[in-house]
Design an enzyme around this catalytic site. Structure first.
Site, short mmCIF file in Angstrom:
data_model
loop_
_atom_site.label_atom_id
_atom_site.label_comp_id
_atom_site.label_asym_id
_atom_site.label_seq_id
_atom_site.Cartn_x
_atom_site.Cartn_y
_atom_site.Cartn_z
N ARG A 171 0.73 -1.10 -0.63
CA ARG A 171 -0.13 -0.07 0.37
C ARG A 171 0.65 1.34 0.12
O ARG A 171 0.57 2.69 0.60
CB ARG A 171 -0.77 -0.03 1.14
CG ARG A 171 -1.93 -0.93 1.31
CD ARG A 171 -2.87 -1.26 0.49
NE ARG A 171 -3.57 -2.81 0.87
CZ ARG A 171 -3.10 -3.78 -0.49
NH1 ARG A 171 -2.47 -3.65 -1.04
NH2 ARG A 171 -4.06 -5.03 0.12
N SER A 219 -10.79 -0.23 4.57
CA SER A 219 -9.17 -0.63 5.89
C SER A 219 -9.07 0.49 5.98
O SER A 219 -7.96 1.31 4.84
CB SER A 219 -8.69 -2.13 5.40
OG SER A 219 -8.84 -3.59 5.29
N GLU A 289 -3.76 3.66 6.59
CA GLU A 289 -3.52 3.21 5.05
C GLU A 289 -4.36 4.20 4.00
O GLU A 289 -4.39 5.52 3.77
CB GLU A 289 -4.46 1.72 4.77
CG GLU A 289 -4.57 1.83 3.15
CD GLU A 289 -4.62 0.02 2.75
OE1 GLU A 289 -5.24 -0.72 4.03
OE2 GLU A 289 -5.91 0.40 1.59
C1 LIG Z 1 -15.11 -0.64 0.92
C2 LIG Z 1 -14.04 -0.50 0.29
C3 LIG Z 1 -13.80 -1.79 0.17
C4 LIG Z 1 -12.51 -1.91 -0.01
N1 LIG Z 1 -11.20 -2.99 -0.44
C5 LIG Z 1 -10.01 -2.46 -0.66
C6 LIG Z 1 -8.61 -3.72 -0.90
O1 LIG Z 1 -9.71 -4.91 -1.14
N2 LIG Z 1 -7.42 -3.40 -1.51
C7 LIG Z 1 -7.58 -2.16 -1.24
O2 LIG Z 1 -5.94 -2.24 -2.07
N3 LIG Z 1 -7.86 -0.52 -1.39
C8 LIG Z 1 -9.19 -1.37 -0.65
N4 LIG Z 1 -10.00 -0.34 -0.38
C9 LIG Z 1 -9.50 1.27 -0.65
C10 LIG Z 1 -9.54 1.47 -1.69
O3 LIG Z 1 -10.74 1.15 -2.69
C11 LIG Z 1 -8.12 2.03 -2.95
O4 LIG Z 1 -7.67 2.65 -1.62
C12 LIG Z 1 -8.38 2.77 -4.16
O5 LIG Z 1 -7.24 2.56 -4.62
C13 LIG Z 1 -7.94 4.04 -3.85
O6 LIG Z 1 -9.04 4.78 -5.60
P1 LIG Z 1 -9.96 5.82 -5.13
O7 LIG Z 1 -9.13 5.91 -7.04
O8 LIG Z 1 -10.45 5.80 -4.87
O9 LIG Z 1 -8.57 6.88 -5.25
P2 LIG Z 1 -8.68 7.87 -4.28
O10 LIG Z 1 -9.14 7.65 -2.51
O11 LIG Z 1 -9.43 9.35 -4.98
O12 LIG Z 1 -7.47 8.63 -3.28
C14 LIG Z 1 -6.82 8.17 -3.40
C15 LIG Z 1 -5.33 8.67 -3.52
O13 LIG Z 1 -4.16 8.04 -4.32
C16 LIG Z 1 -4.19 9.56 -5.93
N5 LIG Z 1 -4.00 9.29 -7.20
C17 LIG Z 1 -5.82 8.68 -7.14
N6 LIG Z 1 -6.01 8.94 -8.58
C18 LIG Z 1 -5.01 9.30 -8.89
C19 LIG Z 1 -3.74 9.74 -10.15
N7 LIG Z 1 -4.70 9.67 -11.22
N8 LIG Z 1 -2.41 10.35 -10.07
C20 LIG Z 1 -1.50 10.62 -8.82
N9 LIG Z 1 -2.11 9.61 -7.26
C21 LIG Z 1 -4.11 9.84 -7.80
C22 LIG Z 1 -5.33 10.88 -4.58
O14 LIG Z 1 -4.37 11.68 -5.15
C23 LIG Z 1 -4.85 10.05 -3.01
O15 LIG Z 1 -3.22 10.11 -2.25
C24 LIG Z 1 -11.67 -0.21 0.22
C25 LIG Z 1 -12.55 0.41 -0.02
C26 LIG Z 1 -13.56 0.73 0.48
C27 LIG Z 1 -13.86 1.94 0.63
#
Ligand SMILES: Cc1cc2nc3c(=O)[nH]c(=O)nc-3n(C[C@H](O)[C@H](O)[C@H](O)COP(=O)(O)OP(=O)(O)OC[C@H]3O[C@@H](n4cnc5c(N)ncnc54)[C@H](O)[C@@H]3O)c2cc1C
Length: 298
Positions: A171, A219, A289
């Site tokens: 992560r 998480s 995280e």
């Molecule tokens: C119900 C639920 C279950 C989940 N299960 C998992 C799981 O099993 N495994 C897991 O790893 N995560 C899980 N997550 C967490 C989350 O979905 C992940 O971390 C996901 O990768 C975040 O993506 P996002 O597009 O929503 O990013 P955001 O939340 O919008 O951003 C997260 C970070 O990424 C950066 N970012 C986003 N897009 C870009 C880009 N294009 N370039 C550079 N930086 C960028 C943002 O600036 C920020 O710092 C879960 C979340 C929920 C709500």
């Protein structure tokens, strides 16, 4: 104040946009400027025209984001709508836009019989967020599949990078600073054939063990080496513990849910309470995280 108003862009510029509308926790303060570009050229022109001192924050789907009540100064870029491309490039390679939901990536790769890809189905974020977080599940991790990435920098210039230019861990991803992902070339493995049934059973398992109907960020804490944060939090007696409208889930102790109009301040206070209690009870310092950004309330 930045000169965003004076820029000649085709996309949408919103002022004081509540980030609670753009985060899966449904909480958080406003973005000073929220920019939805109309195209990559539009995004490049916008970035090139911004004052050098204006902070820029990139938003994916907001599924791993806590924005403090004081909000985000500067510009939040929300480009997911224009970066949804997905093409099969050769037998085992696909090019995926950073705005593509991981769920769509998983489904299409399964149709193409490209694996391992089922794990992406459980991640409710974008490909860009998965690249930024090295998102993973069920033994699979995003960067195991990355062959190259395309990025945009603070001046609007586009670059290509190899995985060797990034330091990737659990992560955690660090690489060229002040650049954001536009797309990735992903490579799958010969002989690994995924199935819709396997994907469905992973999703069923999640439904049974995670509070998926309630606003959360998944998480909250990384697992410490050799243990599970959820186990440590549960053993510290914190399941159901509440601060304001934020609650440690009864179903999965590493989830904090927005039970009742929680503010970002409630959620952050609960994160800190959990961290402190686990440190006192178990002597383990959990590291969160979720990304906590923005200014404290005035
Ligand atoms: C119900 C639920 C279950 C989940 N299960 C998992 C799981 O099993 N495994 C897991 O790893 N995560 C899980 N997550 C967490 C989350 O979905 C992940 O971390 C996901 O990768 C975040 O993506 P996002 O597009 O929503 O990013 P955001 O939340 O919008 O951003 C997260 C970070 O990424 C950066 N970012 C986003 N897009 C870009 C880009 N294009 N370039 C550079 N930086 C960028 C943002 O600036 C920020 O710092 C879960 C979340 C929920 C709500």
């Amino acid at each position: 104040m930045m000169a965003a108003e004076n820029l000649n862009v085709q996309g949408e510029i919103r002022h004081n946009e509540p980030m609670s509308r753009h985060t899966s926790w449904r909480a958080g303060g406003p973005a000073e400027v929220f920019f939805v570009p109309a195209s990559i050229d539009d995004l490049s022109a916008f970035l090139a025209g911004l004052d050098a001192g204006t902070p820029v924050f990139w938003h994916g789907a907001g599924s791993n984001l806590l924005v403090r009540e004081g909000g985000l100064p500067g510009v939040v870029i929300s480009a997911s709508r224009i970066l949804r491309n997905l093409e099969r490039v050769d037998r085992y390679g696909v090019r995926a836009g950073a705005g593509l939901p991981c769920t769509q990536l998983a489904r299409q790769c399964i149709r193409w019989k490209l694996g391992p890809s089922e794990f992406f189905a459980g991640i409710p974020g974008t490909v860009g967020g998965a690249l930024a977080m090295n998102a993973g599940a069920h033994g699979g991790e995003t960067w195991e599949r990355v062959e190259s990435v395309r990025t945009i920098d603070r001046q609007g210039e586009i670059h290509e990078h190899a995985p060797a230019e990034y330091t990737v861990g659990y992560r955690s991803v660090t690489g060229p600073s002040n650049e954001w992902f536009l797309e990735a070339m992903l490579r799958f493995e010969p002989g690994v054939v995924p199935s819709m049934e396997a994907m469905k059973s992973l999703l069923e398992r999640r439904k049974a063990t995670q509070p998926l109907g309630l606003p959360s960020c998944g998480s909250v804490f990384r697992n410490p080496p050799g243990d599970y944060s959820a186990r440590l939090i549960e053993a510290a007696g914190l399941k159901g513990y509440r601060i304001g409208g934020a609650e440690v889930s009864e179903k999965h102790a590493n989830f904090i849910i927005n039970r009742d109009n929680a503010s970002a301040t409630d959620i952050e206070a609960l994160i800190e309470h959990v961290r402190q209690t686990v440190a006192d009870v178990h002597g383990v310092n959990l590291v969160h995280e979720v990304r906590i950004v923005g200014e404290a309330p005035a």
